[in-house]
Design a protein around this motif. Sequence first.
Motif, PDB file in Angstrom:
ATOM      1  N   ASN A  54       0.785  -1.228   0.000  1.00  0.00           N
ATOM      2  CA  ASN A  54       0.000   0.000   0.000  1.00  0.00           C
ATOM      3  C   ASN A  54       0.815   1.274   0.000  1.00  0.00           C
ATOM      4  N   ASN A  55       2.028   1.223   0.579  1.00  0.00           N
ATOM      5  CA  ASN A  55       2.791   2.468   0.629  1.00  0.00           C
ATOM      6  C   ASN A  55       3.818   2.589  -0.495  1.00  0.00           C
TER       7      ASN A  55
ATOM      8  N   ARG B 193      -7.457   7.237  -7.160  1.00  0.00           N
ATOM      9  CA  ARG B 193      -7.899   5.941  -6.620  1.00  0.00           C
ATOM     10  C   ARG B 193      -6.724   5.177  -6.000  1.00  0.00           C
ATOM     11  N   PHE B 194      -5.561   5.224  -6.642  1.00  0.00           N
ATOM     12  CA  PHE B 194      -4.376   4.594  -6.042  1.00  0.00           C
ATOM     13  C   PHE B 194      -4.037   5.285  -4.719  1.00  0.00           C
TER      14      PHE B 194
ATOM     15  N   ARG C  50      -6.038   6.764  -2.673  1.00  0.00           N
ATOM     16  CA  ARG C  50      -7.003   6.364  -1.634  1.00  0.00           C
ATOM     17  C   ARG C  50      -6.654   4.999  -1.047  1.00  0.00           C
ATOM     18  N   ARG C  51      -5.924   4.202  -1.823  1.00  0.00           N
ATOM     19  CA  ARG C  51      -5.478   2.892  -1.308  1.00  0.00           C
ATOM     20  C   ARG C  51      -4.182   3.010  -0.526  1.00  0.00           C
ATOM     21  N   GLY C  52      -3.684   4.211  -0.375  1.00  0.00           N
ATOM     22  CA  GLY C  52      -2.502   4.418   0.466  1.00  0.00           C
ATOM     23  C   GLY C  52      -1.201   4.562  -0.291  1.00  0.00           C
ATOM     24  N   HIS C  53      -1.257   4.526  -1.613  1.00  0.00           N
ATOM     25  CA  HIS C  53      -0.012   4.643  -2.377  1.00  0.00           C
ATOM     26  C   HIS C  53       0.453   6.084  -2.469  1.00  0.00           C
TER      27      HIS C  53
ATOM     28  N   VAL D   1      -6.704   0.487 -12.071  1.00  0.00           N
ATOM     29  CA  VAL D   1      -6.352   0.186 -10.678  1.00  0.00           C
ATOM     30  C   VAL D   1      -6.507  -1.312 -10.414  1.00  0.00           C
ATOM     31  N   HIS D   2      -7.579  -1.876 -10.966  1.00  0.00           N
ATOM     32  CA  HIS D   2      -7.830  -3.310 -10.797  1.00  0.00           C
ATOM     33  C   HIS D   2      -6.714  -4.148 -11.438  1.00  0.00           C
TER      34      HIS D   2
ATOM     35  N   THR E 243      -3.280  -5.187  -9.844  1.00  0.00           N
ATOM     36  CA  THR E 243      -3.091  -6.254  -8.852  1.00  0.00           C
ATOM     37  C   THR E 243      -3.556  -7.635  -9.329  1.00  0.00           C
TER      38      THR E 243
END
Length: 285
Positions: free
Chosen positions: A3-4, A22-23, A25-28, A198-199, A202
């Motif tokens: 995430n980071n 969006r990335f 918001r996921r912590g990146h 974003v999907h 991963t």
Amino acid sequence: MHNNDTVVIAGCGDLGTEAGLRFARRGHHVIGLRRRAELVPAPITGRSADLRHEVPEIPADTSVVVVAFAAGSRDVDEYRATYVDGLRNVLDGIDASDADPRLLVVSSTAVYDVDDGSEVTEDTPVHGATPTAEVLVEAEALLRVRAPDAVLVRLSGVYGPGRERLIDQVRSGSARLAPGASPHTNRIHRDDAAAALVHLATVEDPAPTYLGTDDEPSRLDDVLRFLADELGVPEPVTGDGGARQSGGDKRLSNALLRSTGWAPQYPTFREGYRAVLAGEGVRHP
Ligand SMILES: NC(=O)c1ccc[n+]([C@@H]2O[C@H](COP(=O)([O-])OP(=O)(O)OC[C@H]3O[C@@H](n4cnc5c(N)ncnc54)[C@H](OP(=O)(O)O)[C@@H]3O)[C@@H](O)[C@H]2O)c1
């Protein structure tokens, strides 16, 4: 991908910014590269770079690089400088870095020269039918040689907040219904395209290529009639010109992308244009 980690968006415009937010918001930690970095919104870190001429620095903790730049004009030399030279510079930046990121590259379904209304999938052969499509085919070929593990995302017509060309044509009365059968057109809401990127960052063992498009190839006249109805204006008259598009006549399949678990929030133009007409979302500069 942790995430980071850092995510680099090369060409941080409307689509790139939506994906970048969006990335984030996921912590990146997200870095957005464009010439006018001052337009990149927080929390994305804007960095000025002209990727036609510069090799970007890719931090060692970068887990994802998204390439989403768009040429400012349809001039072929400008197209090549942006899509081919720009991609080469991003690839050089990745090669020079200690990072081994997943590379997601946005291309266009304009690489499919199909005009008989048949179904198009990732396996349909590409063919640069126009000088600009030829450049995209060239960029895709460069990607294959230089980065065989990269994921190519060919998007259909992107629409969304602030991208209201068709709506304006219907509202102003300049749209025209086709004299005969109107061609199949294909589109994807900007948010669904961003969500797909974003999907795919991963997905395990991704395919080399995905078509990014909604669930319903639609005849252009059906879209125009729908918009007239939603806007409460008269149905467009029949005639040549108007909102005719040069996208051929093809029915794009999103089955492969859907098989990875992505599903569009706006499955057809109806949901998507209703949201646009309701003023939902903003276009990123
Ligand atoms: N619109 C469609 O229907 C459609 C269909 C299929 C695929 N696509 C693809 O979708 C992607 C994203 O489109 P979009 O709607 O987000 O476009 P956009 O809003 O115009 O964003 C493009 C970004 O690229 C940047 N850029 C252009 N040239 C650059 C350069 N030399 N160096 C660095 N950055 C550069 C621009 O910023 P600066 O000007 O500040 O540099 C801008 O931020 C593009 O790859 C496009 O080809 C679009």
